[in-house]
Design an enzyme around this catalytic site. Structure first.
Site, mmCIF file in Angstrom:
data_model
loop_
_atom_site.group_PDB
_atom_site.id
_atom_site.type_symbol
_atom_site.label_atom_id
_atom_site.label_comp_id
_atom_site.label_asym_id
_atom_site.label_seq_id
_atom_site.Cartn_x
_atom_site.Cartn_y
_atom_site.Cartn_z
ATOM 1 N N LYS A 72 0.832 -1.204 0.000
ATOM 2 C CA LYS A 72 0.000 0.000 0.000
ATOM 3 C C LYS A 72 0.864 1.251 0.000
ATOM 4 O O LYS A 72 0.580 2.208 -0.703
ATOM 5 C CB LYS A 72 -0.920 0.023 1.223
ATOM 6 C CG LYS A 72 -2.157 -0.806 1.122
ATOM 7 C CD LYS A 72 -3.134 -0.506 2.244
ATOM 8 C CE LYS A 72 -2.476 -0.428 3.588
ATOM 9 N NZ LYS A 72 -1.725 -1.642 3.966
ATOM 10 N N THR A 74 3.998 1.546 -1.012
ATOM 11 C CA THR A 74 4.655 1.624 -2.315
ATOM 12 C C THR A 74 3.704 2.187 -3.360
ATOM 13 O O THR A 74 4.060 3.079 -4.143
ATOM 14 C CB THR A 74 5.150 0.227 -2.743
ATOM 15 O OG1 THR A 74 6.083 -0.258 -1.772
ATOM 16 C CG2 THR A 74 5.810 0.272 -4.108
ATOM 17 N N ARG A 95 1.791 7.187 7.367
ATOM 18 C CA ARG A 95 2.084 6.996 8.789
ATOM 19 C C ARG A 95 3.584 6.794 8.995
ATOM 20 O O ARG A 95 4.296 6.374 8.089
ATOM 21 C CB ARG A 95 1.344 5.768 9.322
ATOM 22 C CG ARG A 95 -0.162 5.898 9.338
ATOM 23 C CD ARG A 95 -0.807 4.593 9.741
ATOM 24 N NE ARG A 95 -0.513 3.523 8.792
ATOM 25 C CZ ARG A 95 -0.623 2.235 9.039
ATOM 26 N NH1 ARG A 95 -0.997 1.822 10.232
ATOM 27 N NH2 ARG A 95 -0.361 1.347 8.117
ATOM 28 N N LYS A 106 9.043 -6.795 8.933
ATOM 29 C CA LYS A 106 9.046 -6.053 7.677
ATOM 30 C C LYS A 106 10.422 -5.541 7.271
ATOM 31 O O LYS A 106 10.765 -5.502 6.100
ATOM 32 C CB LYS A 106 8.061 -4.882 7.745
ATOM 33 C CG LYS A 106 6.610 -5.328 7.947
ATOM 34 C CD LYS A 106 5.648 -4.164 7.926
ATOM 35 C CE LYS A 106 5.404 -3.685 6.508
ATOM 36 N NZ LYS A 106 4.292 -2.704 6.468
ATOM 37 N N ALA A 274 -3.455 -0.422 12.425
ATOM 38 C CA ALA A 274 -4.862 -0.552 12.034
ATOM 39 C C ALA A 274 -5.516 -1.791 12.612
ATOM 40 O O ALA A 274 -6.742 -1.888 12.620
ATOM 41 C CB ALA A 274 -4.994 -0.564 10.518
ATOM 42 N N PHE A 302 -3.308 -1.936 6.680
ATOM 43 C CA PHE A 302 -3.797 -3.303 6.446
ATOM 44 C C PHE A 302 -4.924 -3.321 5.416
ATOM 45 O O PHE A 302 -4.993 -2.463 4.545
ATOM 46 C CB PHE A 302 -4.184 -3.974 7.755
ATOM 47 C CG PHE A 302 -3.012 -4.262 8.647
ATOM 48 C CD1 PHE A 302 -1.898 -4.930 8.165
ATOM 49 C CD2 PHE A 302 -3.004 -3.852 9.975
ATOM 50 C CE1 PHE A 302 -0.800 -5.185 8.976
ATOM 51 C CE2 PHE A 302 -1.917 -4.113 10.794
ATOM 52 C CZ PHE A 302 -0.817 -4.792 10.293
ATOM 53 N N PHE A 383 4.693 -7.654 -8.766
ATOM 54 C CA PHE A 383 5.934 -8.123 -8.158
ATOM 55 C C PHE A 383 6.753 -8.857 -9.220
ATOM 56 O O PHE A 383 6.183 -9.399 -10.182
ATOM 57 C CB PHE A 383 5.649 -9.057 -6.982
ATOM 58 C CG PHE A 383 5.332 -8.342 -5.689
ATOM 59 C CD1 PHE A 383 6.245 -8.333 -4.645
ATOM 60 C CD2 PHE A 383 4.132 -7.673 -5.520
ATOM 61 C CE1 PHE A 383 5.964 -7.665 -3.461
ATOM 62 C CE2 PHE A 383 3.843 -7.012 -4.345
ATOM 63 C CZ PHE A 383 4.765 -7.009 -3.311
ATOM 64 N N TRP A 411 6.775 -0.097 -8.254
ATOM 65 C CA TRP A 411 7.944 -0.657 -7.555
ATOM 66 C C TRP A 411 9.147 -0.698 -8.485
ATOM 67 O O TRP A 411 10.262 -0.355 -8.092
ATOM 68 C CB TRP A 411 7.614 -2.059 -7.046
ATOM 69 C CG TRP A 411 8.710 -2.679 -6.233
ATOM 70 C CD1 TRP A 411 8.895 -2.610 -4.886
ATOM 71 C CD2 TRP A 411 9.795 -3.475 -6.736
ATOM 72 N NE1 TRP A 411 10.026 -3.303 -4.504
ATOM 73 C CE2 TRP A 411 10.598 -3.846 -5.619
ATOM 74 C CE3 TRP A 411 10.166 -3.906 -8.010
ATOM 75 C CZ2 TRP A 411 11.749 -4.626 -5.758
ATOM 76 C CZ3 TRP A 411 11.322 -4.687 -8.143
ATOM 77 C CH2 TRP A 411 12.092 -5.038 -7.021
#
Length: 557
Positions: A72, A74, A95, A106, A274, A302, A383, A411
């Site tokens: 999200k 990205t 955030r 992460k 979240a 999320f 991806f 990306w």
């Protein structure tokens, strides 16, 4: 084939502009900047409040993710860059990352590939100190509360009914449940206690909902920290801590300005999770950005069942904000995960599982369009391991059902890979909408939970377990029944069971506890085994993070 660069390698090779030049792009003069080095600054918004709000708000949300997240941030960064590339004055609002996930699962949370906010290492590690300020304010409150009891307990606080916990910005399961105050008579009153992660503190939630220092002080003062022996709530104002807590937060409340890899302005400010809080960046950042730019791109944490629901039913209700368009981020790997593929096999082509996972995406889209009445587009975040057949299948299935869908390659390509998405978002922003909330505030607590459970999660039953039912009666009797609901639940499923993937129906949502966040302005409903202090995984990302002899950070994704 050349080796793919890591996120941190790309970020460290970026050519950044002085933050004053980035600010000037949206009319923020140097007199409004408080510098934290050359490439980041806080923006003093006091003299910007008189400007009219002009920006159209774009909300970026997602389907239920895999444990690795689905991009999200990205997508949000790439979309903002693409909109600026098309000549639309656009600001980004994100955030702040918590150190817990950074060192946990992460390894970094500032976007990815060629769609990042920079300086990436600073943003992920300490940044401008906001997280520490929130933690200090939270723990000052805890210290003053325990000191009040030690110094005679004039308020008659029941030590067994203290609801305020200390916090630390790190995943540390060892601190979930502790006994403190041990020792002699001068060492406090022994009691059972525990820690939350800083982003789960109500201070963070109130901080992100506040419209200014005066509003923040008022919100802090309303927070309930304990109950007396005769079951009356004790607030921060009762122990006279709100002034000192606000003093610790007076600088932190100003939004943090940074830039994308393509030198576009971004506010990164506030960081509630979240799955245990409302999952949105600060109101101060969002409203300031809407005064400075024609479009504002923001994300909610999320899946849409968590972050978007709370953004729309809590943040928008409190502020009057209204999104003009919503982007639902989907990935091939998350759809396969929701179709039953184990995380270790997600890079292998599996069209059957991909199709089986599609109902998860379509249910999120239906919620945004049919429950909230907002126009939306699906952004397929590509991806490297995705195959053409998989990407084609997702697009085809969306189009079959009349769902707007765009392939996003931000990306790998930055703004260039988001042009089609930007065009569609601008088009949607001009479409009429009939925005509405999921539930009415004048319902009782169960009624609001029922509407969220049925309309958003598609549960057959919403069950308030005995403890939650008792708490509901208490909170309603105390005057908190008219607040919005903030459901704390797993991010991996529409249900409260993280293993119930896809788009389940016929399940029961079990609410086991309720807590009032009177300062933030909502009642938290805890479901499943969700907890406010996560733990580190078996192989934490921290094991791969290091610093070279010349001070360069490596391994941060």
């Amino acid at each position: 084939m050349p080796e793919l660069k890591s996120d941190i390698q790309i970020a460290q090779e970026a050519s950044m502009l002085p933050i004053s030049e980035v600010a000037a792009k949206v009319g923020i003069g140097e007199e409004h900047l408080e510098y934290y080095g050359r490439y980041k600054a806080k923006v003093s918004v006091r003299n910007l409040r008189s400007l009219p709000s002009k920006g159209k708000l774009v909300l970026v949300t997602a389907i239920n993710p895999t444990p690795a997240g689905e991009g999200k941030t990205t997508t949000s960064v790439g979309l903002a860059d693409a909109m600026n590339a098309l000549g639309h004055s656009t600001m980004l609002c994100l955030r702040e990352p918590s150190l817990g996930p950074v060192f946990g699962i992460k390894g970094g949370a500032a976007g990815g590939g060629y769609a990042q906010v920079v300086p990436m290492e600073d943003i992920n590690l300490h940044f401008t100190g906001d997280m520490h300020a929130v933690g200090a304010a939270n723990n000052l409150c805890a210290a003053m509360l325990d000191n009040h009891i030690k110094q005679g307990n004039a308020l008659g606080i029941d030590p067994r009914r203290i609801t305020w916990r200390r916090c630390v910005d790190m995943n540390d399961r060892q601190l979930r449940n502790i006994v403190d105050g041990m020792g002699g008579i001068n060492d406090g009153v022994p009691r059972q206690d525990g820690f939350d992660i800083t982003v789960a503190s109500e201070v963070m939630a109130a901080f992100c909902m506040a419209t200014g220092i005066a509003d923040l002080k008022e919100r802090l003062g309303r927070m309930v920290v304990a109950y007396t022996y005769d079951s009356k709530p004790v607030t921060v104002a009762d122990i006279e801590a709100q002034g000192a807590m606000t003093a610790l937060l007076k600088d932190a409340i100003n939004p943090n300005l940074v830039q994308t890899l393509e030198n576009n302005p971004a506010f990164v400010h506030g960081g509630p999770f979240a799955n245990i809080a409302h999952g949105c960046n600060s109101v101060m950042a969002t409203t300031t950005a809407m005064r400075m730019a024609d479009y504002v791109v923001t994300e909610a944490g999320f899946g849409a069942d968590l972050g978007a629901e709370k953004f729309l039913d809590i943040k928008c209700r409190a502020t009057g904000l209204r999104p003009s368009a919503v982007v639902v981020v989907a990935t091939v790997r998350a759809l396969k995960y929701n179709g039953g593929v184990p995380r270790c096999d997600l890079t292998e082509e599996n069209l059957g599982a991909l199709e089986a996972g599609m109902p998860n995406l379509l249910q999120h889209v239906s919620n945004i369009k049919d429950v909230y009445g907002l126009p939306c587009v699906v952004a397929i975040n590509a991806f490297p391991a995705d195959t053409k057949a998989e990407l084609d299948l997702v697009e085809a299935k969306c189009r079959e059902l009349g769902v707007s869908v765009v392939l996003s390659e931000v990306w790998a390509k930055g703004a260039e890979g988001g042009i089609a998405l930007a065009d569609e978002v601008v088009r949607l922003c001009e479409q009429p909408s009939d925005f509405r909330f999921c539930y009415d505030l004048d319902q009782d607590i169960y009624g609001k939970l029922h509407d969220i459970g049925h309309k958003i999660y598609h549960a057959e039953h919403v069950m308030m377990l005995p403890n939650a039912a008792r708490k509901a009666k208490e909170l309603e009797a105390l005057g908190f029944g008219n607040l919005p609901i903030c459901v704390a639940k797993t991010q991996y499923s529409f249900s409260d069971d993280p293993k119930l993937l896809g788009a389940p129906h016929g399940f029961t949502l079990n609410v086991r506890d309720l807590r009032v966040s009177a300062g933030a302005g909502f009642v938290v409903a805890l479901t499943g085994n969700i907890m406010t202090m996560p733990g580190l995984p078996k192989e934490p990302a921290a094991e791969k993070i290091d610093v070279t002899d010349d001070g360069r950070i490596v391994g941060l994704f």
